[in-house]
Write a protein that holds these residues in place. Structure first.
Motif, PDB file in Angstrom:
ATOM      1  N   PHE A   1       0.831  -1.202   0.000  1.00  0.00           N
ATOM      2  CA  PHE A   1       0.000   0.000   0.000  1.00  0.00           C
ATOM      3  C   PHE A   1       0.868   1.255   0.000  1.00  0.00           C
ATOM      4  CE2 PHE A   1      -3.347   2.879   1.297  1.00  0.00           C
ATOM      5  CZ  PHE A   1      -4.450   2.329   0.672  1.00  0.00           C
ATOM      6  N   LEU A   2       1.960   1.197   0.724  1.00  0.00           N
ATOM      7  CA  LEU A   2       2.882   2.348   0.779  1.00  0.00           C
ATOM      8  C   LEU A   2       3.447   2.656  -0.609  1.00  0.00           C
ATOM      9  CD1 LEU A   2       4.980   1.757   4.037  1.00  0.00           C
ATOM     10  CD2 LEU A   2       3.675   3.808   3.477  1.00  0.00           C
ATOM     11  N   ALA A   3       3.737   1.634  -1.339  1.00  0.00           N
ATOM     12  CA  ALA A   3       4.329   1.830  -2.666  1.00  0.00           C
ATOM     13  C   ALA A   3       3.387   2.573  -3.598  1.00  0.00           C
ATOM     14  CB  ALA A   3       4.704   0.468  -3.256  1.00  0.00           C
ATOM     15  N   SER A   4       2.094   2.463  -3.329  1.00  0.00           N
ATOM     16  CA  SER A   4       1.129   3.061  -4.247  1.00  0.00           C
ATOM     17  C   SER A   4       0.518   4.361  -3.718  1.00  0.00           C
ATOM     18  CB  SER A   4       0.007   2.054  -4.538  1.00  0.00           C
ATOM     19  OG  SER A   4      -0.692   1.802  -3.336  1.00  0.00           O
ATOM     20  N   SER A   5       0.835   4.758  -2.507  1.00  0.00           N
ATOM     21  CA  SER A   5       0.158   5.924  -1.944  1.00  0.00           C
ATOM     22  C   SER A   5       1.151   6.939  -1.377  1.00  0.00           C
ATOM     23  CB  SER A   5      -0.814   5.482  -0.835  1.00  0.00           C
ATOM     24  OG  SER A   5      -1.264   6.598  -0.114  1.00  0.00           O
ATOM     25  N   ALA A   6       1.218   8.091  -2.027  1.00  0.00           N
ATOM     26  CA  ALA A   6       2.100   9.166  -1.537  1.00  0.00           C
ATOM     27  C   ALA A   6       1.587   9.699  -0.199  1.00  0.00           C
ATOM     28  CB  ALA A   6       2.142  10.294  -2.562  1.00  0.00           C
ATOM     29  N   GLU A   7       0.259   9.705  -0.037  1.00  0.00           N
ATOM     30  CA  GLU A   7      -0.342  10.189   1.214  1.00  0.00           C
ATOM     31  C   GLU A   7       0.113   9.331   2.395  1.00  0.00           C
ATOM     32  OE1 GLU A   7      -4.813  10.914   3.031  1.00  0.00           O
ATOM     33  OE2 GLU A   7      -4.579  10.331   0.937  1.00  0.00           O
ATOM     34  N   TRP A   8       0.147   8.046   2.165  1.00  0.00           N
ATOM     35  CA  TRP A   8       0.574   7.129   3.229  1.00  0.00           C
ATOM     36  C   TRP A   8       2.056   7.296   3.539  1.00  0.00           C
ATOM     37  CZ3 TRP A   8      -0.911   2.011   5.387  1.00  0.00           C
ATOM     38  CH2 TRP A   8      -2.281   2.008   5.739  1.00  0.00           C
ATOM     39  N   ARG A   9       2.815   7.525   2.497  1.00  0.00           N
ATOM     40  CA  ARG A   9       4.259   7.707   2.732  1.00  0.00           C
ATOM     41  C   ARG A   9       4.498   8.966   3.562  1.00  0.00           C
ATOM     42  NH1 ARG A   9       4.493   5.834  -2.606  1.00  0.00           N
ATOM     43  NH2 ARG A   9       4.749   7.914  -3.472  1.00  0.00           N
ATOM     44  N   GLN A  10       3.703   9.992   3.288  1.00  0.00           N
ATOM     45  CA  GLN A  10       3.842  11.224   4.065  1.00  0.00           C
ATOM     46  C   GLN A  10       3.450  10.987   5.529  1.00  0.00           C
ATOM     47  OE1 GLN A  10       1.618  14.650   2.669  1.00  0.00           O
ATOM     48  NE2 GLN A  10       2.119  15.783   4.531  1.00  0.00           N
ATOM     49  N   LEU A  11       2.341  10.245   5.697  1.00  0.00           N
ATOM     50  CA  LEU A  11       1.898   9.951   7.072  1.00  0.00           C
ATOM     51  C   LEU A  11       2.958   9.150   7.825  1.00  0.00           C
ATOM     52  CD1 LEU A  11      -0.249  10.049   9.257  1.00  0.00           C
ATOM     53  CD2 LEU A  11      -1.353   8.063   8.214  1.00  0.00           C
ATOM     54  N   LEU A  12       3.569   8.199   7.116  1.00  0.00           N
ATOM     55  CA  LEU A  12       4.615   7.396   7.750  1.00  0.00           C
ATOM     56  C   LEU A  12       5.786   8.291   8.185  1.00  0.00           C
ATOM     57  CD1 LEU A  12       5.557   4.542   8.544  1.00  0.00           C
ATOM     58  CD2 LEU A  12       6.653   4.378   6.306  1.00  0.00           C
ATOM     59  N   ASP A  13       6.138   9.258   7.323  1.00  0.00           N
ATOM     60  CA  ASP A  13       7.218  10.190   7.689  1.00  0.00           C
ATOM     61  C   ASP A  13       6.849  10.995   8.929  1.00  0.00           C
ATOM     62  OD1 ASP A  13       8.879   9.414   5.715  1.00  0.00           O
ATOM     63  OD2 ASP A  13       8.330  11.022   4.307  1.00  0.00           O
ATOM     64  N   GLU A  14       5.590  11.412   8.990  1.00  0.00           N
ATOM     65  CA  GLU A  14       5.133  12.195  10.147  1.00  0.00           C
ATOM     66  C   GLU A  14       5.193  11.358  11.424  1.00  0.00           C
ATOM     67  OE1 GLU A  14       2.074  15.187   7.741  1.00  0.00           O
ATOM     68  OE2 GLU A  14       1.278  13.579   8.992  1.00  0.00           O
ATOM     69  N   LEU A  15       4.767  10.117  11.308  1.00  0.00           N
ATOM     70  CA  LEU A  15       4.816   9.245  12.484  1.00  0.00           C
ATOM     71  C   LEU A  15       6.261   9.021  12.940  1.00  0.00           C
ATOM     72  CD1 LEU A  15       2.117   6.555  11.532  1.00  0.00           C
ATOM     73  CD2 LEU A  15       1.882   8.424  13.158  1.00  0.00           C
ATOM     74  N   ARG A  16       7.152   8.889  11.955  1.00  0.00           N
ATOM     75  CA  ARG A  16       8.581   8.727  12.298  1.00  0.00           C
ATOM     76  C   ARG A  16       9.085   9.972  13.028  1.00  0.00           C
ATOM     77  NH1 ARG A  16       9.901   6.106   7.009  1.00  0.00           N
ATOM     78  NH2 ARG A  16      10.183   3.898   7.496  1.00  0.00           N
TER      79      ARG A  16
END
Lengths: 367, 187
Positions: A29-44
């Motif tokens: 899912f991460l590979a296909s969603s820029a929104e999710w990648r951004q959220l993951l960065d925020e959580l990090r």
């Protein structure tokens, strides 16, 4: 709802708390969603922020104080039969009893028995006289309690005595036996471990009958009124410069006077009240509390030294609540027909609050 | 090095030094966690001491269905919360630290200047103080105390699924608070 569940998986993915199957799903899912990648960065980033918090380290080993307090608490615990060799409240009762608790208990019991005997036999006395006889027993108990306390104080002088009048562990029976002891602790027992300097020499440091007597009188006198009311702690507020704090001016002063202290991070009176009373100009004042253990004479000496202009301390004021409690103490002392200076040589807990205020800019620098 | 179970057995057999070893082992960890949780080193100090005393007095009732630290933490958590209710601190850790210029022991971190680290830590503490109690507790257990989900679930007595969702919501809440703090700082 489904999105929220997936988001939760993202957090667990970050923590490495997913099964292999779920991890593969999240990575897909991460590979296909820029929104999710951004959220993951925020959580990090959030996690990194939390991990940047500094680690607090205890100022000293709690072990001796814990074992001592456990024993004290155990004395008052439910006195049930204990299995052989086990640490239970009952065991503690036995060890305390064998170490001299029996001897210590003898006096209050004897005093109460004597009072009862007098009250019973002396039935033809006037009512006022009877009242005097009945009040003597608690006073005797108080004095004995003070002596015990002074002895224990001598034994434990080198250890940190962080005692808590509100210990929930202490049972009702213990409370009954140590009602005075708690009051005396609030008044006279050193609650602070010297942080940088040895404790000031005083009558309380070397237990003596005189110290015990003073402890007994003053604590007995104020038994009900002192207790845990935070306003009864003498609080002295000093306006200081940041340079004074940076140079550890207050600590040095206490070290020179060989007065025990430690820093605190609590103020027991409303901050708003303090600010209203001592003035609040623009920025929030920064308050730095210290708990100090000193006799009244030492407190006066500290205040006099702080008022030295060279130190950059602009104001030294006793908090008004203390004046109230002091006035009340004096009224009680008068009512009991006792002098009020009995505790002059007994160190008590005093709070100094340094309020950092920068000196006003000199006029020639103003635009 | 004896494990917790051995030390507990010895303590129950009357060896108080065994319990002393448990105190030595866990006191700093517990103190650090509680100091972040209640925002006061004084409250944390008292709560940790109370917790160890209570743990020793009630050691016989420890059923060993969880780890000793989990059991101890639950006692300490309750002590800290009840103490905070009684003695709500009016000057927070960060105010005192700002005033004194003292910071607790640093962890090894990114190569920022000390001042930057202190500023950032103060911002995080300010944001954390605005997060709800339940979210703060779970964040501290996970990020400060580094507890796995399973242990957090034991400590908070919640299912792992709840831990997972609550931790995620807590992170989002802290993220939002941090954004607010950074914005205030910029303006």
């Amino acid at each position: 709802m489904a999105a929220e569940i997936r988001e939760e998986l993202l957090s667990a993915y970050l923590d490495g708390e997913l099964s292999a199957e779920d991890r593969a799903r999240v990575e897909k899912f991460l590979a296909s969603s820029a929104e999710w990648r951004q959220l993951l960065d925020e959580l990090r980033s959030v996690r990194s922020s939390m991990q940047s918090l500094a680690r607090h380290k205890l100022p000293e080993d709690l072990c001796p104080a814990v074992l001592r307090r456990a024993e004290r608490a155990g004395i008052g615990g439910p006195q049930q039969p204990a299995a052989a060799g086990k640490i239970t409240p009952g065991t503690v009762v036995r060890s305390w009893w064998s170490r001299g608790g029996r001897r210590r208990m003898l006096w209050p019991v004897a005093a109460i028995a004597a009072a009862l005997l007098i009250a019973f036999l002396d039935t033809d006395r006037k009512p006022a006289e009877k009242q005097v006889a009945q009040t003597r027993a608690p006073k005797g108990e108080t004095f004995i309690g003070a002596r015990q306390l002074a002895e224990e104080q001598g034994e434990n002088k080198s250890q940190n005595l962080s005692r808590h009048p509100g210990d929930e562990i202490e049972s009702e029976t213990m409370r009954e036996n140590s009602a005075f002891a708690k009051s005396a602790e609030n008044q006279n027992v050193p609650l602070l471990e010297p942080k940088m300097a040895p404790a000031a020499p005083s009558s309380a440091a070397a237990p003596s009958s005189r110290a015990a007597e003073n402890a007994g009188r003053s604590a007995g006198l104020l038994r009900k009124e002192t207790a845990t009311s935070p306003d009864d702690t003498l609080t002295i507020v000093c306006d200081v410069t940041s340079a004074f704090v940076r140079d550890r001016g207050f600590e040095k002063l206490l070290d020179e006077q060989q007065i025990a202290y430690r820093q605190s991070d609590q103020l027991h009176f409303p901050e708003a009240d303090l600010n209203d009373r001592y003035g609040k100009a623009g920025k929030e004042p920064v308050l730095r509390p210290y708990l100090v253990e000193a006799t009244p004479a030492q407190v006066d000496r500290i205040m006099a030294l702080l008022r030295n202009d060279a130190l950059g301390v602009s104001k030294v004021v006793k908090h008004h609540e203390y004046a109230k409690s002091r006035a009340r103490d004096e009224r009680l002392a008068q009512a009991a027909n006792k002098p009020t200076q009995l505790d002059a040589n007994v160190p008590a807990r005093v709070k100094f609050v340094l309020r950092i205020v920068e000196p006003p800019p000199s006029s020639d620098k103003e635009p | 090095m004896k494990d917790d179970a051995q030390l507990i057995d010895e303590a129950l057999n009357g060896d108080s030094s065994a319990f002393g070893q448990l105190v030595t082992k866990y006191q700093d960890r517990l103190y650090n966690t509680l100091a972040h949780l209640v925002g006061s080193t004084d409250l944390a100090y008292d709560a940790v001491q109370d917790a160890f005393v209570q743990a020793l007095v009630k050691l016989e009732t420890f059923e060993r269905s969880s780890s000793f630290y989990t059991w101890l933490y639950r006692i300490a958590f309750n002590q800290a919360i009840s103490r905070r209710r009684r003695e709500k601190p009016l000057v927070s850790v960060e105010q005192v630290q700002e005033a004194s210029g003292h910071e607790p022991v640093d962890r090894c971190g990114p190569p920022e200047s000390k001042l930057e680290q202190q500023e950032r830590a103060a911002q995080v503490r300010a944001a954390l103080a605005k997060v709800s109690d339940e979210h703060r507790a779970i964040l501290i257990l996970r990020e400060v105390d580094d507890c796995p989900y399973e242990q957090i679930a034991e400590i908070l007595d919640l299912p792992i699924g709840t831990i997972r969702s609550r931790l995620h919501r807590a992170r989002l809440q802290l993220r939002d608070q941090l954004k607010g703090v950074f914005q205030e700082d910029v303006t």
